[in-house]
Write a protein that holds these residues in place. Structure first.
Motif, short mmCIF file in Angstrom:
data_model
loop_
_atom_site.label_atom_id
_atom_site.label_comp_id
_atom_site.label_asym_id
_atom_site.label_seq_id
_atom_site.Cartn_x
_atom_site.Cartn_y
_atom_site.Cartn_z
N TRP A 260 0.01 -0.81 -6.96
CA TRP A 260 -1.23 -0.04 -6.81
C TRP A 260 -1.66 0.52 -8.16
O TRP A 260 -0.82 0.79 -9.02
CB TRP A 260 -1.04 1.11 -5.82
CG TRP A 260 -0.80 0.68 -4.41
CD1 TRP A 260 -1.24 -0.47 -3.80
CD2 TRP A 260 -0.09 1.41 -3.41
NE1 TRP A 260 -0.83 -0.49 -2.50
CE2 TRP A 260 -0.12 0.65 -2.22
CE3 TRP A 260 0.58 2.62 -3.39
CZ2 TRP A 260 0.47 1.05 -1.04
CZ3 TRP A 260 1.17 3.04 -2.22
CH2 TRP A 260 1.12 2.26 -1.05
N ALA B 80 -9.50 3.33 -9.95
CA ALA B 80 -9.80 2.84 -8.60
C ALA B 80 -10.94 1.83 -8.57
O ALA B 80 -11.08 1.09 -7.61
CB ALA B 80 -10.15 4.03 -7.70
N ASP C 166 -11.06 -2.25 -7.46
CA ASP C 166 -9.76 -2.63 -6.93
C ASP C 166 -9.84 -2.74 -5.42
O ASP C 166 -10.48 -1.93 -4.77
CB ASP C 166 -8.71 -1.59 -7.33
CG ASP C 166 -7.31 -2.17 -7.30
OD1 ASP C 166 -6.90 -2.58 -6.20
OD2 ASP C 166 -6.66 -2.21 -8.34
N ASN C 167 -9.17 -3.72 -4.88
CA ASN C 167 -9.19 -3.92 -3.43
C ASN C 167 -8.13 -3.11 -2.72
O ASN C 167 -8.00 -3.19 -1.51
CB ASN C 167 -9.00 -5.40 -3.10
CG ASN C 167 -10.19 -6.22 -3.56
OD1 ASN C 167 -11.32 -5.75 -3.52
ND2 ASN C 167 -9.95 -7.43 -4.00
N HIS C 168 -7.35 -2.34 -3.45
CA HIS C 168 -6.31 -1.53 -2.84
C HIS C 168 -6.92 -0.30 -2.17
O HIS C 168 -7.93 0.23 -2.63
CB HIS C 168 -5.28 -1.08 -3.88
CG HIS C 168 -4.58 -2.21 -4.54
ND1 HIS C 168 -3.70 -3.04 -3.90
CD2 HIS C 168 -4.63 -2.67 -5.82
CE1 HIS C 168 -3.24 -3.96 -4.73
NE2 HIS C 168 -3.79 -3.75 -5.89
N LYS C 169 -6.27 0.15 -1.15
CA LYS C 169 -6.72 1.36 -0.47
C LYS C 169 -6.04 2.60 -1.05
O LYS C 169 -6.39 3.71 -0.71
CB LYS C 169 -6.39 1.28 1.03
CG LYS C 169 -7.17 0.23 1.76
CD LYS C 169 -6.80 0.22 3.22
CE LYS C 169 -7.57 -0.85 3.96
NZ LYS C 169 -7.24 -0.90 5.38
N VAL C 170 -5.07 2.39 -1.93
CA VAL C 170 -4.27 3.51 -2.44
C VAL C 170 -4.39 3.58 -3.96
O VAL C 170 -4.32 2.56 -4.65
CB VAL C 170 -2.79 3.35 -2.04
CG1 VAL C 170 -1.95 4.47 -2.63
CG2 VAL C 170 -2.64 3.31 -0.53
N TYR D 38 -6.86 14.99 -2.13
CA TYR D 38 -6.04 13.78 -2.12
C TYR D 38 -5.43 13.65 -0.74
O TYR D 38 -5.21 14.63 -0.05
CB TYR D 38 -4.96 13.88 -3.20
CG TYR D 38 -5.55 14.08 -4.58
CD1 TYR D 38 -5.80 13.01 -5.41
CD2 TYR D 38 -5.92 15.35 -5.02
CE1 TYR D 38 -6.37 13.17 -6.66
CE2 TYR D 38 -6.50 15.54 -6.27
CZ TYR D 38 -6.73 14.45 -7.08
OH TYR D 38 -7.31 14.63 -8.31
N ASP D 39 -5.14 12.41 -0.34
CA ASP D 39 -4.60 12.18 1.00
C ASP D 39 -3.19 12.72 1.16
O ASP D 39 -2.80 13.13 2.24
CB ASP D 39 -4.62 10.68 1.32
CG ASP D 39 -6.05 10.16 1.43
OD1 ASP D 39 -6.92 10.90 1.93
OD2 ASP D 39 -6.27 9.00 1.03
N LEU E 168 0.31 5.63 5.76
CA LEU E 168 -0.43 4.39 5.98
C LEU E 168 -0.48 3.99 7.45
O LEU E 168 -1.42 3.32 7.89
CB LEU E 168 0.15 3.25 5.14
CG LEU E 168 -0.01 3.42 3.62
CD1 LEU E 168 0.68 2.29 2.89
CD2 LEU E 168 -1.46 3.51 3.23
#
Length: 156
Positions: A11, A49, A52-56, A90-91, A154
């Motif tokens: 990531w 970010a 980028d195709n990442h979710k994180v 932030y998550d 997740l």
């Protein structure tokens, strides 16, 4: 931990901008500098970010670090920094317990004050209602706790 997580999962990583600032400008003289660092940190996160195709996104620092730094060093926090803390959530925050030996670093200044600062971060995370996990133990235990926390997040 942030570099390891980024590498481990593949990531993107937003590194701590404050280190870059300190390397090029020296010590922080006023709260205005922390606002500039906060804005640059947000820009670094946006850049990491972007596309980028990442979710994180793994962030090596956050607005709360700068907020605590400001309250600890300058007492009064400027409204602009408070706003960034409030609106840039932030998550999950991984709050590292100071239960490992201090590692000297030119940009770390509180070797004897780690427990107090940890408690400030924890109290503020609780007050803000932010999701966090305490990361503690040796390196292997810390990595296991981090992986477990990410897996749970997740799945949610």
């Amino acid at each position: 931990m942030a570099k390891w997580l980024s590498s481990h999962y593949g990531w993107p990583l937003a590194e701590e901008y404050a280190r870059h600032y300190l390397e090029h400008h020296g010590d922080i003289q006023d709260a205005k500098a922390l606002i500039n660092i906060a804005k640059a940190q947000v820009a670094a996160e946006d850049y990491a970010a972007a596309g980028d195709n990442h979710k994180v996104l793994i962030c090596d620092s956050d607005m709360l670090v700068l907020y605590i730094w400001c309250t600890d060093k300058f007492i009064k926090v400027p409204p602009a920094l408070s706003a960034l803390v409030k609106h840039h959530a932030y998550d999950l925050t991984m709050l590292c317990v100071p239960d490992i030996p201090w590692i000297a670093d030119p940009y770390r200044v509180n070797p004897l004050d780690r427990a107090r600062l940890f408690n400030l971060y924890k109290a503020e995370l609780i007050k803000m209602g932010r999701l966090f996990v305490e990361i503690k133990g040796d390196e292997g235990q810390r990595k296991q706790l981090a992986e477990k926390s990410i897996t749970q997040l997740l799945k949610a």
